[in-house]
Design a protein around this motif. Structure first.
Motif, PDB file in Angstrom:
ATOM      1  N   GLY A  18       0.804  -1.224   0.000  1.00  0.00           N
ATOM      2  CA  GLY A  18       0.000   0.000   0.000  1.00  0.00           C
ATOM      3  C   GLY A  18       0.829   1.261   0.000  1.00  0.00           C
ATOM      4  O   GLY A  18       0.456   2.244   0.651  1.00  0.00           O
ATOM      5  N   ALA A  26      -4.914   1.374  -6.781  1.00  0.00           N
ATOM      6  CA  ALA A  26      -6.204   1.203  -6.112  1.00  0.00           C
ATOM      7  C   ALA A  26      -7.133   2.378  -6.382  1.00  0.00           C
ATOM      8  O   ALA A  26      -8.322   2.198  -6.680  1.00  0.00           O
ATOM      9  CB  ALA A  26      -5.984   1.023  -4.611  1.00  0.00           C
ATOM     10  N   LEU A  40      -6.581  -4.094  -1.151  1.00  0.00           N
ATOM     11  CA  LEU A  40      -5.253  -3.483  -1.030  1.00  0.00           C
ATOM     12  C   LEU A  40      -4.661  -3.904   0.308  1.00  0.00           C
ATOM     13  O   LEU A  40      -5.263  -3.662   1.364  1.00  0.00           O
ATOM     14  CB  LEU A  40      -5.366  -1.960  -1.107  1.00  0.00           C
TER      15      LEU A  40
END
Length: 393
Positions: A18, A26, A40
Motif C-alpha cells: 500500500g 487502487a 489493497l
C-alpha cells in the motif's frame, strides 16, 4: 483441536503493498472500474509509509492529472538550483504529496472491506495471496508493489538522503523550492541540499548524496541539516517529521532475473517491477502511468496482467538505456568530489529539455544536446564508462 482456517476472501484484483504505486493503482481502478472488488494489502497500519513525494507538472500527462490532483498538498510556480558557479530559477510548476494524504484518500474512496492493514504477506502468485494466519485471498489477478526486489541483479550507484520537516520560531522568506543546492561542502560523492517551503514557518530540508555505497549515517546527516538551517538563519524550534531513504541509481543489470526475484510470474509495479527513473530514482511518474494503464484494462486475469506488466517493464528498461549511460559517466568517469559539475552543466540547458529529462521522455535531440560540447569529465574516462558493462550474474 485445530482451529478452522479463515474463510477465503474473494476479489477481482488484489494489490500487495500500500505504498505509492499500490495506492495509485487502487485509486485509479476504484474510479475507472467501480463495479470491481479490490483488495489493497499493507503490512503497516497506514498506507503510504512516511514519505514526501514531489514532482513537476510536466511529469504527468494532462489527461492523467485527475489521479494526482486530489493528492497534492503543496504547489509552487517554479524552483531554483544553486551550484558553485551557476544559479538559476526555472518556471516549471512543482508539487508535493504527503503520505498522510494518500492514506486519507484511500480510506475515503475505497470501502473498509477493500483495505487490509497490519498483515504480513506469506506468499503471492498470479491469483492468490496468503497472509499471516493462513488467510487466503483468491483474486482474478494479483499485482505486487511491495518495493524493491533483489538489487544484486542490478549494477547500482546510490541516492541516499535524510529529510526533516522543521518547525521554525520565525517565518522564513523562501518563496519556492530549492531542488538542488550544491554550494554545500561535498562529501561521499555528489552532495546537495533539497528544500521545500511548507507554509510561513515550516520548511522541509533534505541532505542528499549520489554515493558509491548505500551506507547511510542518519545522525551525521541530521547534523548537516541543522548546520544548513543555521547558516540560513532559520531558528529551529523542533523537528516535526523525518524520513530516510536509499534509492538505486541503475547503471546496468539483468532485468529478467530482477523481475523473477520479486514474486516470480506475478505482475509487478513500482520499484518491484523496476519502474523508476534511472537517474533520479523517482517512481511517481511511472506509478501514475501504470495505475492509469491498469485501470483501463478489461481483463484482470493474473497471468495476463503479468505478461502486460513484464512487457511494460522491458519497454521502460529499454527506454532507460541512455540514462544508464549517463549514470556510468557520473559514477565512473567523474571523481566523487567533482560530480556536481555534471549537474551544473546540465542545468545550463534549455528548460524544455530539463522537463523532458525528469519525465523520462528525452528526445533524440535532447540526448544529442546533453552529450555535445566539452564534457565535464575526462574524455577518456567518459568513453570507458560509456562502454563498460557489468557481467550479468
Amino acid at each position: 483441536m485445530a482451529s478452522a482456517a479463515p474463510t477465503p476472501i474473494k476479489c477481482d484484483l488484489a494489490i500487495v503493498g500500500g505504498g505509492l504505486a499500490g495506492g495509485l493503482i487502487a485509486l485509479a481502478v476504484a474510479r475507472q472500474r467501480p463495479e470491481l472488488k479490490i483488495v489493497l494489502i499493507e503490512q503497516e497500519q497506514h498506507f503510504g509509509g512516511n514519505h514526501i513525494w514531489s514532482f513537476f507538472a510536466s511529469d504527468i500527462a494532462p489527461e492523467h492529472r485527475w489521479l494526482t490532483a486530489p493528492l497534492v498538498t503543496y504547489g509552487w510556480s517554479g524552483y531554483d538550483v544553486h551550484f558553485p558557479e551557476h544559479s538559476r530559477s526555472i518556471d516549471n510548476i512543482y508539487y508535493t504529496i504527503e503520505s498522510e494524504r494518500l492514506d486519507w484518500l484511500l480510506r475515503h474512496n475505497l470501502p473498509a472491506s477493500s483495505l487490509i492493514t497490519g498483515r504480513s504477506v506469506k506468499a503471492v502468485s498470479p491469483r492468490l495471496v496468503v497472509l499471516d494466519g493462513a488467510q487466503r485471498i483468491n483474486a482474478g489477478g494479483v499485482i505486487d508493489t511491495r518495493g524493491v526486489s533483489d538489487y544484486h541483479h542490478l549494477d547500482c550507484g546510490w541516492q541516499k538522503f535524510t529529510g526533516q520537516l522543521l518547525q521554525l520560531r520565525e517565518p522564513h522568506d523562501l518563496k519556492r523550492p530549492i531542488v538542488m543546492d550544491a554550494t554545500v561542502e561535498q562529501y561521499d560523492g555528489y552532495r546537495f541540499i533539497y528544500v521545500l517551503p511548507f507554509g510561513m514557518d515550516k520548511i522541509f530540508v533534505e541532505d542528499t548524496y549520489y554515493s558509491d555505497t548505500p551506507d547511510l549515517d542518519r545522525r551525521i546527516m541530521a547534523q548537516r541539516i541543522a548546520g544548513y538551517a543555521d547558516g540560513k538563519g532559520w531558528q529551529v524550534e523542533r523537528v516535526l517529521r523525518e524520513e530516510t531513504g536509499v534509492l538505486p541509481v541503475v547503471m546496468d543489470g539483468d532485468l529478467e532475473n530482477y523481475w523473477a526475484s520479486g514474486s516470480g510470474r506475478t505482475a509487478k509495479a513500482g520499484a518491484r517491477g523496476a519502474f523508476f527513473h534511472p537517474v533520479t530514482s523517482y517512481s511517481l511518474p511511472d506509478a501514475v502511468r501504470n495505475a492509469i494503464f491498469i485501470s483501463e484494462q478489461l481483463d484482470f486475469d493474473g497471468d495476463r496482467l503479468n505478461l502486460l506488466m513484464r512487457q511494460r517493464a522491458q519497454e521502460h528498461w529499454n527506454g532507460g538505456n541512455f540514462y544508464r549511460i549517463l549514470n556510468r559517466m557520473l559514477f565512473r568517469a567523474a571523481e566523487p568530489a567533482e560530480r556536481y559539475k555534471v549537474l551544473e552543466r546540465f542545468y545550463r540547458l534549455k528548460p524544455g529539455l530539463i522537463e523532458r529529462f525528469y519525465a523520462g521522455q528525452s528526445t533524440a535531440g535532447d540526448k544529442a544536446r546533453i552529450l555535445s560540447g566539452k564534457p565535464p569529465v575526462p574524455v577518456g574516462k567518459a568513453l570507458k564508462a560509456i562502454t563498460a558493462r557489468k557481467k550479468k550474474k
